[in-house]
Write a protein that holds these residues in place. Structure first.
Motif, short mmCIF file in Angstrom:
data_model
loop_
_atom_site.label_atom_id
_atom_site.label_comp_id
_atom_site.label_asym_id
_atom_site.label_seq_id
_atom_site.Cartn_x
_atom_site.Cartn_y
_atom_site.Cartn_z
N LEU A 99 0.83 -1.21 0.00
CA LEU A 99 0.00 0.00 0.00
C LEU A 99 0.86 1.26 0.00
N ARG A 100 1.88 1.28 0.83
CA ARG A 100 2.74 2.46 0.92
C ARG A 100 3.49 2.69 -0.39
N ASN A 101 4.06 1.62 -0.96
CA ASN A 101 4.84 1.77 -2.18
C ASN A 101 3.95 2.06 -3.38
N ALA A 102 2.74 1.50 -3.39
CA ALA A 102 1.81 1.82 -4.48
C ALA A 102 1.46 3.29 -4.48
N ALA A 103 1.31 3.87 -3.28
CA ALA A 103 1.00 5.30 -3.20
C ALA A 103 2.16 6.15 -3.70
N ARG A 130 -9.15 -0.94 1.16
CA ARG A 130 -10.26 -0.33 0.43
C ARG A 130 -9.75 0.90 -0.30
N PHE A 131 -10.42 1.22 -1.38
CA PHE A 131 -10.10 2.43 -2.14
C PHE A 131 -11.11 3.50 -1.79
N ASP A 132 -10.63 4.67 -1.40
CA ASP A 132 -11.49 5.80 -1.07
C ASP A 132 -11.59 6.67 -2.31
N PRO A 133 -12.72 6.66 -3.02
CA PRO A 133 -12.83 7.42 -4.26
C PRO A 133 -12.81 8.93 -4.05
N VAL A 134 -13.12 9.38 -2.83
CA VAL A 134 -13.10 10.81 -2.54
C VAL A 134 -11.66 11.30 -2.43
N GLY A 187 -9.06 9.43 -3.29
CA GLY A 187 -8.24 8.80 -4.31
C GLY A 187 -7.09 8.01 -3.73
N THR A 188 -7.34 7.31 -2.60
CA THR A 188 -6.27 6.59 -1.90
C THR A 188 -6.69 5.15 -1.62
N TRP A 189 -5.69 4.30 -1.47
CA TRP A 189 -5.88 2.96 -0.94
C TRP A 189 -5.42 2.97 0.51
N ARG A 234 -1.24 7.08 1.21
CA ARG A 234 -1.67 8.28 0.51
C ARG A 234 -0.58 8.75 -0.44
N SER A 235 -0.99 9.36 -1.53
CA SER A 235 -0.01 9.86 -2.48
C SER A 235 0.92 10.83 -1.78
N ILE A 236 2.19 10.68 -2.05
CA ILE A 236 3.22 11.44 -1.35
C ILE A 236 3.68 12.59 -2.25
N PRO A 237 3.41 13.83 -1.88
CA PRO A 237 3.82 14.95 -2.73
C PRO A 237 5.33 14.92 -2.98
#
Length: 285
Positions: A230-234, A259-263, A265-267, A280-283
């Motif tokens: 999950l962390r690496n996918a983000a 789970r995927f949160d469509p609001v 946009g994260t797993w 979460r996506s990492i800026p």
């Protein structure tokens, strides 16, 4: 062309011992072997399974997860410092086919990322695998298998894998190695393939460069690596805008572990999976 064979290891001493024996029987042997042990004390445990001439180094484990990307980088740095011009990476679970090093050397070219076919072996019979592994296992069905004397250019970089691959030292340096920000299992290989694509480095499948993956038990999906995946996918998604390892993510979701949160946009992991960090996506990743 001076060739280095690079292997990373944590545990799997028996697999490393068999790989070492098979490398010693190759018609063409590497000029240098580099074994990177991951974790405190792993180098000492790996030493009896290595060739006496092997260059053995140890890298620390971070966050309780294997630093696969950093370990491969450390192995490449040691090999290049020792004069290697061609870097051949072979997973500790893989045994080299007789033509692996010779075929990679023949296909070596700056600006190319080389991958050979891999067959997954069944459990070893009593007494272990025979020396001749041909015919014991079929090749991976999702990847090209060119004829033994053919190099197939223009490969799909999404299919790049780290079980068996080769790259010239010049191309490795140009790409900058793996991103060490990937810690633990999953994603760092797909990221490396995408960076090669973005840099115009062609993916080529090398017929005859066979490797044979030794059997070991595993979970499908690999729930033991849930947090790292999950962390690496983000991290990957933040850089490339799409999700890698999607089959595993969907399988985790089907099992109620993620789970995927469509609001947002994260797993993220669910309560069923136990304590876990949201992916979460990492800026700026």
């Amino acid at each position: 062309m001076r060739t280095a064979l690079i292997t990373t290891v944590a545990g799997r001493t028996a697999h490393l011992r068999r790989q070492t024996a098979d490398v010693g029987r190759l018609p063409r042997r590497p000029d240098r072997q580099v074994v990177v042990a991951m974790g405190e004390g792993e180098a000492e445990r790996a030493r009896p399974a290595c060739a006496t001439s092997a260059d053995l180094l140890e890298v620390p484990v971070e966050r309780g997860e294997l630093p696969l990307a950093a370990a491969r980088n450390a192995g490449a740095a040691r090999a290049i410092a020792g004069g290697a011009e061609l870097l051949v990476f072979l997973d500790v679970d893989c045994l080299p086919g007789p033509g692996l090093l010779a075929r990679y050397a023949a296909a070596a070219d700056d600006g190319a990322l080389l991958c050979g076919p891999v067959a997954y072996l069944p459990p070893a019979p009593p007494g272990g695998y025979p020396r001749d592994l041909t015919g014991l296992a079929a090749p991976h069905p999702a990847r090209p298998v060119p004829p033994a004397d053919v190099v197939l250019p223009g490969g799909d970089h999404r299919l790049f894998w780290t079980l068996s691959f080769a790259v010239t030292a010049a191309t490795w340096t140009h790409l900058g190695g793996f991103d060490p920000g990937y810690v633990g299992y999953g994603g760092e290989d797909t990221d490396f393939g995408q960076r090669a694509r973005a840099a115009g480095v062609d993916l080529r499948w090398v017929g005859g460069a066979w490797a044979f993956h030794q059997h070991h038990p595993t979970a499908t999906p690999p729930v033991q690596h849930l947090d790292a995946i999950l962390r690496n996918a983000a991290r990957f998604h933040a850089r490339w805008g799409w999700w890698p390892m999607e089959g595993w993510l969907q399988a985790f979701a089907a099992d109620g572990l993620a789970r995927f949160d469509p609001v947002d946009g994260t797993w993220c992991a669910t309560a069923k999976s136990g304590p876990s960090r949201d992916a979460r996506s990492i800026p700026g990743a």
